[in-house]
Design an enzyme around this catalytic site. Sequence first.
Site: not given
Length: 995
Positions: A721, A410, A717
């Site tokens: 996810d 990410d 995070d």
Amino acid sequence: MENIAKKRWRLAYTAIYSRRVMLALAKEVMSKTNTNTHPSLVPDVDKVRITSMVKDKNLSAFTEFGGVEGVANILGTIPEKGITGSHDEVAKRVKVFGSNTYQRPPPKSFLSFVVEAFTDTNILILVCAGLSLGFGMKEHGPGEGWYEGGSIFVAVFLVVVVTALSNLRQERQFHKLSKVSNDIKVEVVRNGRRQNISIFDVVVGDIASLKIGDQIPADGLFLSGLCLLVDESSMTGESDPVEIEPSRSPFLLSGAKVEDGCGRMLVTSVGINTAWGEIMSSLSTDTEVRTPLQTRLDKLTFSVGRVGLTVAFLVLRVLLFRYFTGNTQDDNGNTEFQGSKTDVNDIFNAVVRIVAAAVTIVVVAIPEGLPLAVTLTLAYSMKRMMSDHVMVREISACETMGSVTVICTDKTGTLTLNQMRVTKFWLGPQNVEEKSSNAMAPEVLELFQQGVGLNTTGSICKPSPISEPEISGSPTEKAILLWAVSDLGMDMDELKRAHEVLHVEAFNSEKKRSGIAIRKKTTNTVHAHWKGAAEIILGMCSNYIDNNGIEKPLDEERSKLQNIIEGMAASSLRCIAFAHTQIPEDIDYNDKEKADEILRKDGLTLLGIVGLKDPCRPDAKEAVEACKHAGVSVKMITGDNIFTAKAIAAECGILDFDGHVSTEEVVEGVEFRNYSEEERMERVEKIRVMARSSPFDKSLMVQCLKRKGHVVAVTGDGTNDAPALIEADIGLAMGIQGTEVAKESSDIVILDDNFSSIVTVVRWGRCVYNNIQKFIQFQLTVNVAALVINFIAAVSSRDVPLTTVQLLWVNLIIGTLGALALAAERPTKELMEKKSVGRTEPLITNIMWRNLFAQALYQIVILLVLQLKGELIFNVREEVKDTLIFNTFVLCQVFNEFNSRSMEKLNVFQGLHRNHLFLGLVGITLVLQVAMVELLRMFAGTERLTWEQWGICIGIAAVSWPIAWVTKLIPVSDKPFFNHVKCVKLLVSKIKDCV
């Protein structure tokens, strides 16, 4: 004068008395105030009732207590300010209610690891030891006959003790890492201020803040919040989320996860008094998990052992056949077996000797050190990785990271610093460069303050009028609130007093927006405010408001605003838009469906757009380049729009382009989602950036990459996810910004949230794999050479040059210390210059076979020459010759240990001076070998050697260095060795078919 003096004394007395009365009165008032502010702590009977009320979700008991306010009063908590948080008060609450910890099951004892260490291999060796002990005592008598069998028992004891100690140390390390992993940070309100504390420091009476992805730290009651949904599946087994409401469902259970919304809770019980604490205290932990590599090594050990058993059985048959056919002679040259003339006792002794030789071959064939080498390497690596800001939650992740071929990362906080700042502000289509509050009419400023200060999950605390405001929340929320305080002059406390929140739609990663309905108390007007991704909010608007507060149609300015958003995004700014609308006042907000329908209507009025800058980490580009150079593809998956995503990707080195990028390299989540299955599989490897992605898109990409044969690592995070982290081969959660759901779904936690630490993980993973391969090459060289030497010697003559004790010494001492020495090798830059091994690379490569066979062949030739011609060459007795063979064999392994430091590099001494552990262990090995030859002669079956003979042994062993140097110049095929064997078998079968 006397009267005057008396008057003065009276005045002084009156003044002193009055002062004392005033001080006493002030103390009494303060005492009463403190008593009223913080009531006395709860008695034991109420403590039990409150604890059971939350566990049992008892609404009637909740009502009897007077709701959450009544419970807060009993617990001595002010709902707005929490407890005072002083050391004395916290200590008193811990004493009364207990700490937020639970009694863990005691770790396994050393004795239990000793029992586990008696594997099938060790039992087999013990059987051999028993046979050897019996045969030895039968042949040589009890005085000397116990040496060989007893030494095997001692060797097995050493293996068991070393293995048990290693496993015990590993379990303690796991417990230590588990403690670090469980020590999550919890945001609580104490004395009116938000502060982050350890979950272990949470006490009854604390006010804890909850947001999406948080783990509920203790049992408690819902105090206030917005759209709070809780996943209690870890407690109840029910997968459906529970909606938390103040009156109907206010109970919050420790261990549950916040799935949506945000809120505050009053902690009512902690630690062992919670349902989660009871469950965790009753669980037993078992850290003895076999990793995939350990499983492969177990199979390798079994295969080598099976080869040894086959060879031993073959030797047994050959020697028995030779003996009973009269083809063997005794020391005097007479035929040993002469049919019925041979004494039964002589026959028995001969058979015992033959069986002992076969037992020796079995012992030498089993590589006892291989499983231990993996354990030592993994334990050492996990400890060193902690110092590099990496915490390994799953031991198998150490080795798997070395095989990673794709990293899906990410953006925010991993490639960037996660330090948001508002750098651009557009009021409608007008760019505002001066102080924002001066650029707009008062009514526009008021709308902005409402939209920023009330439609947020962040908070602002100002301990005193002269102190700087303390802003908490997500990095985006903190940046916008800081801008609103400094540029818009916003007073959040005043806003909350002047407005009533009617309805909230919380932000999540799919909608990418949040909304709120508020009523202004003075005018009784109701407004809906929206905040979110600029292009999404712009699509909901039909008007915009200028700096004078005049609403204008958006049609003519829409394309201009879209260009503004794209321009800011291309400059790597995150664009957040604000919009509002006035809504009817007579809506029943208890009807959630109706309220949501009204709140989500389009036709909003755009207020403005802010651009937030989150700079890339300084070392992100270098880390991405290191991954590319190592053959690891880096893909960025982000929720930002495509322009911001491309800008950040280019800045970090993920994309290489000059104003143009291939459409195959950058896609949006919806586009990837709508591909056909064939299109996805065809294009997935070419994609470098996915923008506007959903959690489903991320998981879908991971699935496609795995089907293409890649080993995939994913960073994350957020709670959203978790599916991708679980789906990936390696899940990498962020330790600072990561939610507890993300961390629990991961295999490794990056403690500093830095992408360069991910490169460190890859480097360590390759180092672990490489170190284990080095030891496999080293250990198998020992086993192959010893097995062949003893086999040839046993078949060609009745004696074996290396006794059981000596072979066990080589296997255990050389193997164990060699495992430690090679496990101590740190990661090198060269590891990142090779391609990833992926899923299909064999554990023993052609390079390893080349090095192994070269060294084993040299040792076999030299030792067989010494066996057959050693007495003649050195003019020594047979006992000295056997000692020369044993000593040369051990020293060959010591020198080969240096060769094993690198399987391909010609200079194996590079960096040796920095590896003190390696040098120390080699020194210990040499000292032990000298002691074995010179001091433990009766035990080892050796004779003392002269300085000249020691020099000869060292010289012969040193030849292995130039042999290794020359061997590494020989090129080898990339095709696995056993594939060539299969090809030969296939060719032979075809020739047979043709014939």
